[in-house]
Design an enzyme around this catalytic site. Structure first.
Site, PDB file in Angstrom:
ATOM      1  N   LYS A 217     -24.735 -15.161  23.768  1.00 37.42           N
ATOM      2  CA  LYS A 217     -25.273 -15.424  25.371  1.00 37.42           C
ATOM      3  C   LYS A 217     -26.678 -15.274  24.949  1.00 37.42           C
ATOM      4  O   LYS A 217     -27.340 -14.524  24.204  1.00 37.42           O
ATOM      5  CB  LYS A 217     -24.637 -14.549  26.154  1.00 37.42           C
ATOM      6  CG  LYS A 217     -23.185 -14.847  26.406  1.00 37.42           C
ATOM      7  CD  LYS A 217     -22.376 -13.736  27.547  1.00 37.42           C
ATOM      8  CE  LYS A 217     -21.207 -14.084  27.635  1.00 37.42           C
ATOM      9  NZ  LYS A 217     -20.749 -15.305  28.474  1.00 37.42           N
TER      10      LYS A 217
ATOM     11  N   ARG B 259      -9.663 -16.320  27.430  1.00 35.35           N
ATOM     12  CA  ARG B 259      -8.031 -17.168  27.629  1.00 35.35           C
ATOM     13  C   ARG B 259      -7.381 -16.918  26.352  1.00 35.35           C
ATOM     14  O   ARG B 259      -6.150 -16.788  26.266  1.00 35.35           O
ATOM     15  CB  ARG B 259      -8.410 -18.494  27.693  1.00 35.35           C
ATOM     16  CG  ARG B 259      -9.134 -19.327  26.702  1.00 35.35           C
ATOM     17  CD  ARG B 259     -10.070 -20.538  27.203  1.00 35.35           C
ATOM     18  NE  ARG B 259     -11.036 -20.217  28.141  1.00 35.35           N
ATOM     19  CZ  ARG B 259     -12.087 -21.285  28.761  1.00 35.35           C
ATOM     20  NH1 ARG B 259     -11.471 -22.476  28.370  1.00 35.35           N
ATOM     21  NH2 ARG B 259     -12.951 -20.823  29.441  1.00 35.35           N
TER      22      ARG B 259
HETATM   23  N1  BES Z   1     -16.540 -13.589  30.677  1.00 37.67           N
HETATM   24  C1  BES Z   1     -17.314 -14.711  30.614  1.00 37.67           C
HETATM   25  C2  BES Z   1     -17.484 -15.001  32.060  1.00 37.67           C
HETATM   26  C3  BES Z   1     -18.386 -14.625  33.017  1.00 37.67           C
HETATM   27  C4  BES Z   1     -19.874 -14.443  32.693  1.00 37.67           C
HETATM   28  C5  BES Z   1     -17.867 -14.107  34.345  1.00 37.67           C
HETATM   29  C6  BES Z   1     -20.680 -13.851  33.482  1.00 37.67           C
HETATM   30  C7  BES Z   1     -18.870 -13.251  35.181  1.00 37.67           C
HETATM   31  C8  BES Z   1     -20.030 -13.140  34.647  1.00 37.67           C
HETATM   32  C9  BES Z   1     -16.729 -15.588  29.868  1.00 37.67           C
HETATM   33  O1  BES Z   1     -16.010 -15.235  28.732  1.00 37.67           O
HETATM   34  C10 BES Z   1     -17.349 -16.651  29.509  1.00 37.67           C
HETATM   35  O2  BES Z   1     -18.327 -16.210  28.546  1.00 37.67           O
HETATM   36  N2  BES Z   1     -17.295 -18.027  29.884  1.00 37.67           N
HETATM   37  C11 BES Z   1     -18.269 -18.744  29.498  1.00 37.67           C
HETATM   38  C12 BES Z   1     -17.624 -19.965  28.764  1.00 37.67           C
HETATM   39  C13 BES Z   1     -18.493 -20.953  28.058  1.00 37.67           C
HETATM   40  C14 BES Z   1     -19.811 -20.530  27.575  1.00 37.67           C
HETATM   41  C15 BES Z   1     -17.795 -21.884  27.093  1.00 37.67           C
HETATM   42  C16 BES Z   1     -18.776 -19.574  30.886  1.00 37.67           C
HETATM   43  O3  BES Z   1     -17.734 -19.719  31.767  1.00 37.67           O
HETATM   44  O4  BES Z   1     -19.925 -19.944  31.175  1.00 37.67           O
HETATM   45 MN    MN Z   2     -17.015 -15.121  27.049  1.00 38.09          MN
END
Ligand code: BES
Ligand code: MN
Ligand code: ZN
Length: 498
Positions: free
Chosen positions: A276, A350
């Site tokens: 990230k 997931r």
């Molecule tokens: N845990 C995160 C989603 C999330 C991020 C929830 C920030 C609350 C605040 C999840 O695992 C994730 O990273 N999702 C990404 C997936 C994508 C980059 C493939 C998303 O939804 O942006």
């Molecule tokens: Mn994630």
């Protein structure tokens, strides 16, 4: 902070709160107190343009002729539209107002408080509950300023002719608050402290409340074949854990299939190799909010001796980039035997859920499963900090959960699902992939989980990334971890499964 209910006010208190309905004549304790100080309270309210709307507060300092430092005149809003939440918000707001200013005890005089809309004993208990929730603090890591920033409000004493009935009501609500606080504590803990093993250790402490706790470590997970969950964890130095908590309050009569609550517990989500960006990365410690809400709910159920049979299952991992981390392009074999092509290592939730859901279904044959997860950022974009997304394969279950959400303030907004979304998960080389296109991302994530729900099982998925952490103080929660999910699940179980 102590909370008491008594028919008469104690002596030596520092502040008094009384209630006023908008547009109505002042009566009861408010009118009596006002008379004692020659109308100073009413004058102050006029000057402050106080209307008496719900949870509005007018604070009068050093009122003449009274031996208290302050009087708080609290608006009730129109009582005919009142509901328990209105009183909780009043309690929370009152607590926020007085926590750092009142020295010692605050008396809340609810004598004569009546509303056709809310049960009489419930009103003071709800005000107390709101105050209790708002008074939460997470102080573990403050060493220097701890003393000065401590609240000075030590006690709230409710004056009510129904003291005993209020106490009974409040006892039940305190069990809910304790569960909410466990969840908040877990979410607030930093990720270097609350890694999977430590989380499991905290869950083990639930045995003292009569919950059976079983922990599956890495070796066992490998033997069993939790390939998807292990893939997420393999870049981390911390060992993954799956924790199963069983609460049976049916006295062995729990012959009926149990309810399963499953929680995503990513103790830190760096994204893995799909790392990230820097901004806000520190907030990703809250990615175990689903597992934390399951833990808190079980604690509440046990504390209030709920007559239900519930299995909580938490998938605990850390998602890190490293030389041993899973790569985009890897194919993993899930516990169900289905294979997944990992397109993006940041779509890890997931992969954790599919294995724990499968395990719980194979082992417990539940009729109902609710999974709780901070699954997608897209849900936060769509719903902000007001609603969590609900995805469900069963109409009645969805309605029950939505209604429970409205009653508790853990609100849910249902999304559509269907084949047209599901097809985006097809992979060229495996049974499915873990990521589809950007459009409809939260729904496609839910479709992925749904592929692991067995026929005949009613399943709901709550995606609540925007609700787990409050950027600002709210009436019932100081800034920080909210404890979302505990009240929702407790209310739903209490209404439909006891
Ligand atoms: N845990 C995160 C989603 C999330 C991020 C929830 C920030 C609350 C605040 C999840 O695992 C994730 O990273 N999702 C990404 C997936 C994508 C980059 C493939 C998303 O939804 O942006
Ligand atoms: Mn994630
Ligand atoms: Zn995540």
């Amino acid at each position: 902070m102590k909370i008491r209910f008594a028919p008469k006010p104690p002596s030596g208190v520092d502040a008094i709160a009384v209630f006023v309905e908008p547009g109505a004549q002042w009566q009861g304790p408010a009118a009596e107190l006002d008379n004692k100080c020659q109308g100073q309270l009413r004058r102050a309210c006029r000057v402050a343009k106080f209307k008496g709307s719900a949870a509005e507060v007018c604070e009068v300092l050093a009122p003449a002729g009274l031996d208290v430092s302050r009087v708080l005149i609290v608006g009730l809003g129109p009582l005919k539209d009142a509901n328990p939440a209105v009183f909780e918000n009043i309690g929370g707001t009152l607590c926020a107002h007085t926590m750092g200013s009142v020295d010692g005890a605050l008396v809340v005089d609810t004598t004569g408080l009546e509303s056709a809309a809310v049960d009489a004993a419930d009103m003071p208990a709800r005000i107390a509950f709101g105050a209790r929730l708002r008074a939460y603090r997470f102080d573990r890591y403050r060493t220097e300023r701890r003393k000065e920033s401590q609240p000075t409000l030590a006690e709230i004493a409710f004056v009510t002719p129904r003291a005993r009935a209020c106490e009974t009501r409040f006892k039940r609500l305190e069990a809910v608050a304790a569960g909410v606080f466990l969840t908040r504590d877990l979410v607030a803990e930093p990720p270097n402290v609350l890694y999977p093993k430590e989380f499991a250790q905290r869950l083990r402490q639930l045995t003292q409340h009569g919950i059976k706790v079983e922990v599956l470590g890495e070796k066992k997970l490998k033997q069993l074949g939790f390939g998807a969950l292990l893939g997420v964890s393999q870049g981390s130095l911390f060992e993954p854990q799956v924790v199963i908590c069983e609460y049976d309050g049916t006295g062995g009569r729990g012959k009926r299939a149990p309810i399963v609550l499953a929680g995503k517990g990513v103790t830190f989500d760096a994204g893995g190799i799909n790392i990230k960006p820097t901004a806000g990365l520190e907030t990703l410690k809250m990615d175990m909010g689903g597992a934390a809400s399951v833990a808190g709910t079980l604690m509440t159920l046990a504390l209030r001796k709920a007559r239900c049979h519930v299995i909580g299952i938490c998938g605990l991992v850390e998602n890190m980039p490293s030389g041993s981390a899973q790569r985009p392009g890897d194919v993993v074999k899930t516990l169900s035997g289905k294979t997944v092509e990992v397109i993006n290592t940041d779509a890890e939730g997931r992969l954790v859920l599919c294995d724990i859901l499968w395990y719980a279904q194979e082992r417990y044959k539940p009729r109902v499963i609710v999974d709780m997860a901070t699954l997608t950022g897209a849900i936060v974009i769509a719903l902000g900090q007001e609603y969590a997304g609900l995805f469900c394969n069963d109409g009645p279950l969805a309605s029950q959960l939505i209604a429970a959400g409205e009653r508790t303030g853990d609100r849910l907004w249902q999304y559509p699902m269907g084949e047209a979304y599901d097809k985006h998960l097809n992979s060229l080389i495996a049974d499915m992939r873990n990521l589809g296109p950007n459009e409809g991302r939260s729904i496609i994530a839910a479709q992925f989980i749904k592929r692991f729900v067995q026929p005949g099982v009613a399943w709901a998925h709550v995606d609540f990334g925007g609700m787990v952490w409050a950027e600002q103080d709210t009436a019932l929660s100081p800034q920080g971890a909210t404890g979302f999910g505990v009240r929702l699940l407790d209310e739903w179980i209490s209404t439909h499964h006891e």
